[in-house]
Enzyme design. Sequence first.
Site, PDB file in Angstrom:
ATOM      1  N   ARG A  46      -6.993  -1.840  -7.454  1.00 45.57           N
ATOM      2  CA  ARG A  46      -6.327  -1.158  -6.341  1.00 45.57           C
ATOM      3  C   ARG A  46      -5.539   0.007  -6.910  1.00 45.57           C
ATOM      4  NH1 ARG A  46      -1.154  -1.389  -3.942  1.00 45.57           N
ATOM      5  NH2 ARG A  46      -1.139  -0.961  -1.699  1.00 45.57           N
ATOM      6  N   SER A 117      -8.366  -7.245   5.480  1.00 47.81           N
ATOM      7  CA  SER A 117      -6.967  -7.612   5.766  1.00 47.81           C
ATOM      8  C   SER A 117      -6.826  -7.992   7.235  1.00 47.81           C
ATOM      9  CB  SER A 117      -6.044  -6.412   5.504  1.00 47.81           C
ATOM     10  OG  SER A 117      -6.177  -5.968   4.197  1.00 47.81           O
ATOM     11  N   LYS A 146       3.623  -2.629  -1.959  1.00 51.24           N
ATOM     12  CA  LYS A 146       2.838  -1.819  -1.009  1.00 51.24           C
ATOM     13  C   LYS A 146       3.817  -1.003  -0.191  1.00 51.24           C
ATOM     14  CE  LYS A 146      -0.239  -2.453   2.984  1.00 51.24           C
ATOM     15  NZ  LYS A 146      -0.998  -1.185   2.828  1.00 51.24           N
TER      16      LYS A 146
HETATM   17  N1  LIG Z   1      -5.420  -4.829  -0.721  1.00 53.98           N
HETATM   18  C1  LIG Z   1      -5.338  -6.018  -0.072  1.00 53.98           C
HETATM   19  N2  LIG Z   1      -5.922  -7.102  -0.636  1.00 53.98           N
HETATM   20  C2  LIG Z   1      -5.838  -8.293   0.006  1.00 53.98           C
HETATM   21  C3  LIG Z   1      -6.493  -9.510  -0.609  1.00 53.98           C
HETATM   22  F1  LIG Z   1      -7.031 -10.261   0.358  1.00 53.98           F
HETATM   23  F2  LIG Z   1      -7.442  -9.123  -1.444  1.00 53.98           F
HETATM   24  F3  LIG Z   1      -5.587 -10.219  -1.260  1.00 53.98           F
HETATM   25  N3  LIG Z   1      -5.199  -8.457   1.189  1.00 53.98           N
HETATM   26  C4  LIG Z   1      -4.599  -7.383   1.772  1.00 53.98           C
HETATM   27  C5  LIG Z   1      -4.649  -6.145   1.145  1.00 53.98           C
HETATM   28  C6  LIG Z   1      -4.001  -4.954   1.802  1.00 53.98           C
HETATM   29  O1  LIG Z   1      -5.040  -4.106   2.205  1.00 53.98           O
HETATM   30  P1  LIG Z   1      -4.683  -2.841   3.104  1.00 53.98           P
HETATM   31  O2  LIG Z   1      -3.992  -3.307   4.315  1.00 53.98           O
HETATM   32  O3  LIG Z   1      -5.899  -2.026   3.256  1.00 53.98           O
HETATM   33  O4  LIG Z   1      -3.633  -2.054   2.234  1.00 53.98           O
HETATM   34  P2  LIG Z   1      -3.894  -1.426   0.772  1.00 53.98           P
HETATM   35  O5  LIG Z   1      -5.207  -0.707   0.823  1.00 53.98           O
HETATM   36  O6  LIG Z   1      -2.697  -0.523   0.595  1.00 53.98           O
HETATM   37  O7  LIG Z   1      -3.934  -2.582  -0.214  1.00 53.98           O
END
Ligand SMILES: Nc1nc(C(F)(F)F)ncc1COP(=O)(O)OP(=O)(O)O
Length: 222
Positions: A46, A117, A146
């Site tokens: 990420r 998500s 985040k």
């Molecule tokens: N990256 C993530 N991974 C998970 C996981 F299930 F893998 F743990 N859950 C939630 C997120 C959050 O995803 P998102 O809402 O797109 O925000 P960002 O892209 O800033 O991470």
Amino acid sequence: MARIASEAMREQLEVYFIMGSVNCAKPPAEILAEAIAGGITLFQFREKGSGALVGEQKYELAKQLQHICQEHGIPFIVNDDVELALALDADGVHIGQEDGDARIVREKIGDKILGVSAHNLQEALAAVAAGADYIGVGPIYPTKSKEDAKKAQGPGIIRLLRRHGIAIPLVAIGGITAGNVGEVIAAGADGVSVISAIASAPSPAVAARQLAQAVHLSKKGA
Ligand SMILES: Nc1nc(C(F)(F)F)ncc1COP(=O)(O)OP(=O)(O)O
Ligand SMILES: [Mg+2]
């Protein structure tokens, strides 16, 4: 290649480490290798937030971390960037509510792992309908990892989804530590995902091991 079976997905979600260069005070490759030694079961690249790498540098870091995962049999998931996931032949992608239509992503990635998500029952139902292999639910507790995180909901949201028949593999995210793993697993999560609990730990290996032990203990007791 067929879609991953639910049982295998649940196991892979047990200790799900998420990281990018902005989360690391030491070289990301070092932190990832330590986290794997400590027992993480799944990794998400990420690369996001102020100072995140882009372009060729992002691609090279992703390739380096993917190689480490492949050497140890840990599936490699890419956050947001579906094109990067396809270019690397990653094991899957994770998308949020603002990252495009999950149905279209499912068509693009074929049988690769698709994580979505979900913050409420409506989003969880839509993710299941779109063909997600797992949902990430949170933030469960307040998080600093985040920048645009929504309000923390507590483990009750996991219980609510399970009570309403959401049976898909589910990982909890947001402010998770070894200390609160128990209530998250008891609420019905199959695993926990963390960024700073491992990336910022003095020893990522010890941190990963403590999370894994807490998850296994809680699942035995569940
Ligand atoms: N990256 C993530 N991974 C998970 C996981 F299930 F893998 F743990 N859950 C939630 C997120 C959050 O995803 P998102 O809402 O797109 O925000 P960002 O892209 O800033 O991470
Ligand atoms: Mg996203």
